[in-house]
Design a protein around this motif. Sequence first.
Motif, short mmCIF file in Angstrom:
data_model
loop_
_atom_site.label_atom_id
_atom_site.label_comp_id
_atom_site.label_asym_id
_atom_site.label_seq_id
_atom_site.Cartn_x
_atom_site.Cartn_y
_atom_site.Cartn_z
N VAL A 397 0.83 -1.21 0.00
CA VAL A 397 0.00 0.00 0.00
C VAL A 397 0.86 1.26 0.00
O VAL A 397 0.84 2.04 -0.94
CB VAL A 397 -0.95 0.01 1.22
CG1 VAL A 397 -1.76 1.31 1.26
CG2 VAL A 397 -1.90 -1.19 1.18
N SER A 430 -1.98 6.95 2.90
CA SER A 430 -2.58 5.77 2.28
C SER A 430 -2.67 4.61 3.27
O SER A 430 -3.67 3.88 3.30
CB SER A 430 -1.77 5.35 1.05
OG SER A 430 -0.45 4.96 1.41
N GLN A 431 -1.65 4.45 4.11
CA GLN A 431 -1.69 3.38 5.12
C GLN A 431 -2.76 3.66 6.17
O GLN A 431 -3.49 2.76 6.60
CB GLN A 431 -0.33 3.22 5.77
CG GLN A 431 0.76 2.72 4.83
CD GLN A 431 2.06 2.43 5.54
OE1 GLN A 431 2.11 1.62 6.46
NE2 GLN A 431 3.14 3.08 5.11
N THR A 434 -6.20 3.04 4.66
CA THR A 434 -6.46 1.61 4.49
C THR A 434 -6.89 0.97 5.80
O THR A 434 -7.88 0.23 5.86
CB THR A 434 -5.19 0.90 3.96
OG1 THR A 434 -4.84 1.45 2.69
CG2 THR A 434 -5.43 -0.59 3.82
#
Length: 490
Positions: A397, A430-431, A434
């Motif tokens: 990711v 993004s992490q 997620t």
Amino acid sequence: MDSAPNIDKFIDSSNKFIDIKFLKPLSKYDNLVTQNLHAAQISTRPAGANGLWCFTLLPIVLIVYSLQYEVSTAYKLAACLSAGLLFYNILFHIFICITSLVFTSGLGAGCLVSGLITSTLVYSFVNEGTIFVLLFAFPTPFIFCVLLKHLLSYPKTFTLGEAVIVAQSAVISVNVIVAQNMYNLEECEDADLVNGVVITALSTVGLIVTTLCLLKKESRTLRLFIYIFTAAAAFAVIQLYTLVGLTCIPQLFVFLFMNTTRAKLLAFWLSLVLVAVFVLVLRTRQAEKATTVTRKTFHLLAAGVFATGILVDLRLIEMATGVGFGLLILVEALRKSDIEPISSALQSAFLVYSDEKDCGEFALTPLYMYCGLGFGLIAPREAPKLEQLAGVLSVGVGDAAASWFGKRYGHKKWHGQNRTVEGTLFNILSQIMTVYCLSLFDIIDCKNAVFRTTIAATATSLVEAKTDQVDNLVLPLINIIAFQFTHALS
């Protein structure tokens, strides 16, 4: 109006602070090591640093987990072996700052002392007899030393730090897998079947690769390879019968296909593999060099396999990881074997998808990516799914997102690096997003998951922005360590 210049000043000051406080003090020792590497006629992969700090990562992960959880005997063995290798590497890194003889001399007192320490740890915490210690503990530093020197003998293939991680992982994994099979160290459902399949797959691949290496170049033909492959398949069946029992084939069939969820998961993985193969073949035929962003597409596809396996069926993904790793090694061996037309086809794909770090003897980037995604499986079964997804988050990711966003929108680069600040920030975001989505839909159940991910992703992204080591290899371990040190928040 003045916000942009202020941000630039803050970024520049942060760059200088990191370089002065953390990087420059290490550069003195790194230069000494580089000089001794050159004196020993060792050519490492071109990089800005040797990665001297990398030897601490895997031992920290294994030791901390063995203290945080009530782990299995096999896990205790892995932790003890890693502690012994940590001690050996401390001695090794002290000596390589002083002399190049450590690379050229035979196995010395450092291996002997480390072997005794490893033996004491295993004898004290694993609760097995003297023969077990002599088989799996005492020889470990000696085997590690031989393997490390062998890896460094391949020119421009590894940095010192990367070679150490690879050697540590290989020695510990082989010891634990063989010990599990011989002594039944892990008593849980399907353990014998999973371990038996993994051992069979890896040993069969090892047999094929060894045979190809022993053959002369002119003897390596497609017909002979078919004979070798057939003999290896027969060997695999016999070994599986030996390890698992006469009912191994029915057991494997029931394990894979008689569970509806598991069968659906296998079908999903197969679809992702077919997509990856289709894209690979199409791009290879076009003979168009793949960009960094294009290569990250495979990160996402592989991350889909590991993420669903970790979230749905740990036993299946453990088996698949071992078998898949063996297949990747076999593919690389065939690329280097000069068996036509297989080698030419694989070489064409390599030329399209290779990057600047694939400058040595072997194409290690795919293996590093695969191992990086699977490093989360190091976490014990009792650990939260969040920690088992550490490799997927950092490599599948974060790294992929940073590459895409940095190439498209990045402008401000980190000092002395090709990576952008914008890419690093999107890596973190993004992490976090997620994990937030996984928590929102109750796919993972971990207290303070988003906050822990923020801390871990920030630490991992900053290392990714500044390191010259292969990020697929080091970032997952750093992510796991960051999660370990936020363990109290769970």
